[in-house]
Design an enzyme around this catalytic site. Structure first.
Site, PDB file in Angstrom:
ATOM      1  N   ASP A 250      64.346 -24.677  63.711  1.00  0.00           N
ATOM      2  CA  ASP A 250      65.036 -23.818  62.679  1.00  0.00           C
ATOM      3  C   ASP A 250      64.154 -23.676  61.109  1.00  0.00           C
ATOM      4  OD1 ASP A 250      66.386 -22.221  61.175  1.00  0.00           O
ATOM      5  OD2 ASP A 250      68.375 -23.280  61.640  1.00  0.00           O
TER       6      ASP A 250
ATOM      7  N   GLU B 189      41.418 -38.144  52.789  1.00  0.00           N
ATOM      8  CA  GLU B 189      41.408 -38.790  54.025  1.00  0.00           C
ATOM      9  C   GLU B 189      40.696 -37.739  54.965  1.00  0.00           C
ATOM     10  OE1 GLU B 189      43.771 -36.543  56.026  1.00  0.00           O
ATOM     11  OE2 GLU B 189      45.260 -38.233  56.031  1.00  0.00           O
TER      12      GLU B 189
ATOM     13  N   CYS C  80      46.918 -40.636  50.416  1.00  0.00           N
ATOM     14  CA  CYS C  80      46.923 -39.440  49.536  1.00  0.00           C
ATOM     15  C   CYS C  80      46.781 -39.747  48.101  1.00  0.00           C
ATOM     16  CB  CYS C  80      48.397 -38.794  49.387  1.00  0.00           C
ATOM     17  SG  CYS C  80      48.948 -38.252  51.214  1.00  0.00           S
TER      18      CYS C  80
ATOM     19  N   HIS D  30      53.270 -37.379  43.133  1.00  0.00           N
ATOM     20  CA  HIS D  30      52.786 -36.974  44.389  1.00  0.00           C
ATOM     21  C   HIS D  30      53.909 -36.057  45.057  1.00  0.00           C
ATOM     22  CE1 HIS D  30      50.721 -36.597  48.217  1.00  0.00           C
ATOM     23  NE2 HIS D  30      51.720 -37.693  48.805  1.00  0.00           N
TER      24      HIS D  30
ATOM     25  N   SER E  12      50.197 -43.718  50.921  1.00  0.00           N
ATOM     26  CA  SER E  12      50.604 -44.626  51.734  1.00  0.00           C
ATOM     27  C   SER E  12      49.764 -45.904  52.229  1.00  0.00           C
ATOM     28  CB  SER E  12      50.769 -43.800  53.153  1.00  0.00           C
ATOM     29  OG  SER E  12      51.675 -42.880  53.018  1.00  0.00           O
TER      30      SER E  12
END
Lengths: 382, 354, 128
Positions: free
Chosen positions: B29, B81, B113, B237, B300
């Site tokens: 959705d 990355e 990131c 971020h 991360s």
């Protein structure tokens, strides 16, 4: 310089010839030419071929073809000038005979294109590899850019280009050696699969296998073999920038103009003295630009001139009576020699259904790349 | 000695895919995505774009704003990355194309990131130490989320470049403070030879993003003796639209302070180029001379580098020299179908050439 | 393996590094040792990154290396300050590509050599 005559011609069927390889195609055409001329030996041989290396991973064609023609020890040269390889080979054979160096010279042209190799990639090697092909342009793409510019500058239309293809197929339908001996309509050309806008599939010559060969000798000697002396009365060659974008005016094929001018000068003739011509119609727009550069019509007027029927078999100056590259097929290295074969057929009066009436003088114009090289010959029946 | 950004630039591709288009592919959705994650559409690299070309364009704009000879730049570090090569640097290509070679130090960075921000940290340190006069840091990515994964709605393409220097007359945003907060937290990873990353679902929230971002933000403000009221603008971020707003809230920032750099709803998460693009967008729009900007990156794995900048008068001179990020985001764009997007991103299994 | 050939052309592909004839002013990319005017007196010249389309086509049957990029436009671009290049038109809808259109040169990946070869970067253009 000695006067030179063409005394023998040979040609294979053009098309998808899955059961003949490179050497067999060449030898078939060469043997036919030798038999047609009735000569019992050769003094030297020129092999026109564009890129057997990319298509067949085979170079060193002088040796290969002399060997398989049963002519071990014959001096043989492979000549390359992209799609003008055959025409340039003919010019060199002509020069060798004219110079007095050799008496009987065979000039052959061959290309085996249906080998599984990427034809678009192989043909693009005739362009500037690092500055045209690197960017993903192709031969249809280069001529399409010429067409776009010609349309913008002179108002040339797709219909006018289509008329060129329709006319060539009309002629080709009368040529048993043609790859596509079928008549087509203007609508078929206009509605064909787009290849490189504004060019569609029927604006383009096909990918073909085939070979053609001729025998040259001095006119004096020719009388020993035939009563119909067909003399080479003009020869001219020229180059231009290999990259299309470096040309001052991309709508004008200056190498064709220069080669034509030199051939006319040697022959002492003007464009209006030519009865018929084979020109390098790798694309419909190419025929339009070639007839302009050769002076058959005014610069910029090739489109309307063609559409009005001036280039048809019964027109003012019949162009590509063989069907041209478009209908007859375009085995690139063979094309320039095949044009000479057609001229000889016409001048001998043996062109059958496609015979031009009172054909006394014919012109053949062969072209390499997007006009980076061109060769013009004028032949006359004595 | 004042050290800061003397040139900056950003770039995002012209292609986009809407959340609705991705949702339709997988039976999601779209309203849930748009409301829940605040993601409306994202940038998609053209087939001829990658981290190198994005980095190049951002760097070119940064050089225009800096007005310096590219050969004077002592280092170029590209954080990403999605470097186009597993082995072979991106930086050499960009440096060669911009005429910075051969007397230059080059390294490619990777830290999910955060790689762009860590390049900024190192460039700043080089200049501050006197090791080199100028250094260029770039964060750029063409990130991939696995098909049907929530990340597919966010993983986008874009990046920013920053040239650091100490020439008083050239500084656009002076670096006042820096701070780093890093732990071993496996919230998101991609193993060698894998096409798409894996992630820990809700584990990426509290123990990863919020713990590091909020700590790095709180601690640098404490270090500076500042509160959210003293700082005009904040960039966090942006893995989605929601996280940066919540992180800001926890640190006492109002939405209005975040909005000038809150590009993610229309751009997506440009990974190593996410917080850098937030900073660029803030400089391009709201920042006035004297304003303070807090920037907190997150990578991360996990860590956050934070910076506090003070904007100078020079912002008014350089802002309009090259295309501004918000204009690139809302300017000329082409929407892709999911099929086109799958082709562009190499998600279709192709027949090998023989 | 395209590496040595591509490496040699990098200054031209990455930075439009060409040259200009001091006698007649003509600009070349790639640089030439001899100008068609006959002069051998040429100076280094970097071509402009702005220009306009002189002619173009849309390639619908590309060579293998470009097959997944089709259809794409290729144009002849006349650059401000001299020189012409041939390159792809990127980031532009095909309907927008027209003779006379103003374009900017951009740095892009032209193709990658097979599955495992190098990425070849160079110039393309896009409608401003």
């Amino acid at each position: 310089m000695r006067d030179v005559a063409v005394i023998g011609i040979g040609i294979t069927k053009f098309g998808e010839l899955w059961w003949q390889n490179l050497r067999e195609l060449y030898v078939e055409a060469a043997l036919k030419a030798i038999k047609d001329a009735g000569v019992d030996h050769l003094d030297s041989m020129y092999v026109g071929c564009m890129t057997s290396g990319l298509f067949c991973a085979q170079e060193h064609l002088g040796s290969l073809m002399a060997d398989y023609l049963g002519q071990k020890h014959l001096p043989a040269y492979r000549i390359e000038s992209a799609c003008a390889s055959g025409g340039l080979a003919f010019r060199l054979g002509y020069i060798e005979v004219a110079s007095g160096m050799s008496d009987i010279v065979l000039v052959g042209g061959v290309e085996k294109m249906l080998t599984g190799a990427d034809a678009t990639f192989a043909l693009a090697s005739a362009a500037d590899q690092e500055y045209e092909a690197f960017h993903g342009n192709t031969f249809p793409g280069l001529y399409a850019m010429i067409a776009k510019a010609h349309m913008t500058k002179y108002g040339t239309t797709r219909e006018q280009m289509a008329a060129v293809a329709v006319k060539s197929h009309d002629n080709g339908s009368k040529n048993p050696n043609a790859q596509f001996p079928l008549k087509i309509s203007k609508e078929m050309v206009l509605n064909a699969t787009p290849v490189a806008d504004p060019l569609g599939l029927f604006d383009c010559s096909p990918v073909s296998d085939g070979a053609a060969a001729v025998i040259l000798c001095p006119v004096e000697l020719a009388k020993k073999y035939t009563d119909t002396i067909i003399k080479v009365i003009g020869s001219g060659a020229a180059t231009s920038t290999i990259a299309l974008h470096q040309r001052d005016d991309i709508t004008f094929l200056d190498a064709v103009y220069q080669a034509g001018k030199r051939a006319y000068e040697v022959a002492g003739l003007k464009p209006e003295d030519i009865d018929f011509a084979e020109v390098h119609d790798c694309f419909t727009i190419a025929e339009i630009c070639c007839i302009e550069a050769l002076g058959f019509c005014e610069v910029g007027q090739g489109g309307p001139f063609s559409e009005a029927g001036n280039t048809a078999l019964d027109g003012k100056v019949p162009i590509n009576t063989s069907g041209g590259l478009k209908s007859k097929g375009h085995p690139v290295g063979a094309t320039g020699v095949a044009q000479i074969v057609e001229l000889v057929e016409q001048l001998r009066g043996s062109a059958g259904e496609r015979q031009v009436k009172n054909a006394k003088r014919g012109l053949a114009q062969n072209m390499g790349g997007s006009g980076g090289s061109s060769v013009v010959h004028i032949l006359e029946v004595q | 000695m004042a050290v800061g950004i003397i040139g900056y630039g950003a770039y995002v591709p012209r292609y986009r895919i809407k959340a609705e288009e991705i949702a339709a592919q997988w039976g999601d959705d779209p309203e849930v995505i748009k409301r829940g994650l605040l993601l409306y559409e994202k940038t998609v690299p053209n087939q001829d774009e990658d981290t190198v070309t994005i980095a190049y364009q951002a760097a070119k704009y940064a050089l225009v704003r800096a007005g310096i000879d590219p050969r004077e730049i002592g280092a170029i570090y590209i954080g990403s990355e999605s470097h186009p090569y597993a082995v072979k640097p991106s930086g050499t290509i960009v440096a060669e194309a911009l005429g910075m070679t051969p007397e230059i130090h080059i390294a490619d960075y990777e830290f999910a990131c955060k790689a762009g921000a860590e390049a900024m940290f190192v460039c700043y340190s080089h200049v501050k130490s006197g090791n080199m006069r100028y250094a260029m840091a770039i964060g750029a990515d063409t990130s991939q989320g696995a098909p049907a994964d929530a990340l597919e709605y966010s993983a986008a393409a874009g990046g920013s470049a920053f040239i650091f220097g100490a020439d008083e007359d050239k500084i656009i945003a002076e670096v006042l403070y820096t701070y780093s907060f890093t732990t071993d937290t496996p919230d998101f990873w991609r193993r060698e030879h894998e096409m798409y990353p894996q992630h820990g679902g809700r584990f990426t929230g509290e123990p990863a993003y919020f713990k590091h971002v909020v700590s790095a933000g709180r601690n640098i403000m404490e270090m500076a003796g500042l509160t959210a009221k003293d700082i005009q603008w904040a960039v966090f971020h942006m893995p989605n639209g929601k996280f940066p707003l919540r992180a800001g809230q926890k640190l006492g920032f109002k939405k209005e302070q975040i909005e000038p750099g809150w590009v993610v709803p229309w751009q997506g998460n440009t990974y190593s180029g996410a917080s850098p693009n937030g900073l660029t967008a803030t400089l391009d729009s709201a920042a006035k001379p004297g304003d303070l900007i807090l920037m907190v990156s997150f990578g991360s794995g996990a860590g956050s580098d934070s910076f506090i900048f003070r904007v100078t008068e020079r912002i008014n001179e350089v802002r309009d020299m090259v295309p501004k990020l918000w204009d690139l985001i809302h300017g000329r764009k082409f929407y892709l179908t999911y099929g086109q997007y799958a082709k562009f991103r190499g998600k279709i299994h192709l027949n090998p050439d023989v | 393996m395209i590496v040595p050939r591509h490496y040699k052309e990098m200054p031209q592909r990455y930075r439009l590094q060409g040259n200009r004839c001091k006698a007649c002013g003509k600009v070349f990319l790639p640089p030439r040792l001899v100008c068609p005017c006959g002069s051998e007196d040429l100076e280094d010249y970097s071509l402009s990154w702005k220009g306009k389309i002189l002619s173009y086509t849309i390639i619908r049957t590309p060579p293998t290396q470009f097959k997944y990029q089709k259809p794409y436009a290729v144009a002849i671009v006349e650059l401000e300050g001299g020189g012409t290049v041939q390159c792809q038109v990127t980031d532009t809808s095909l309907e927008e590509v027209e003779i006379g259109k103003e374009v900017e040169i951009v740095f892009r990946k032209i193709f990658s050599e097979g599955e495992a070869g190098i990425h070849c970067y160079g110039y393309k253009c896009r409608v401003v």
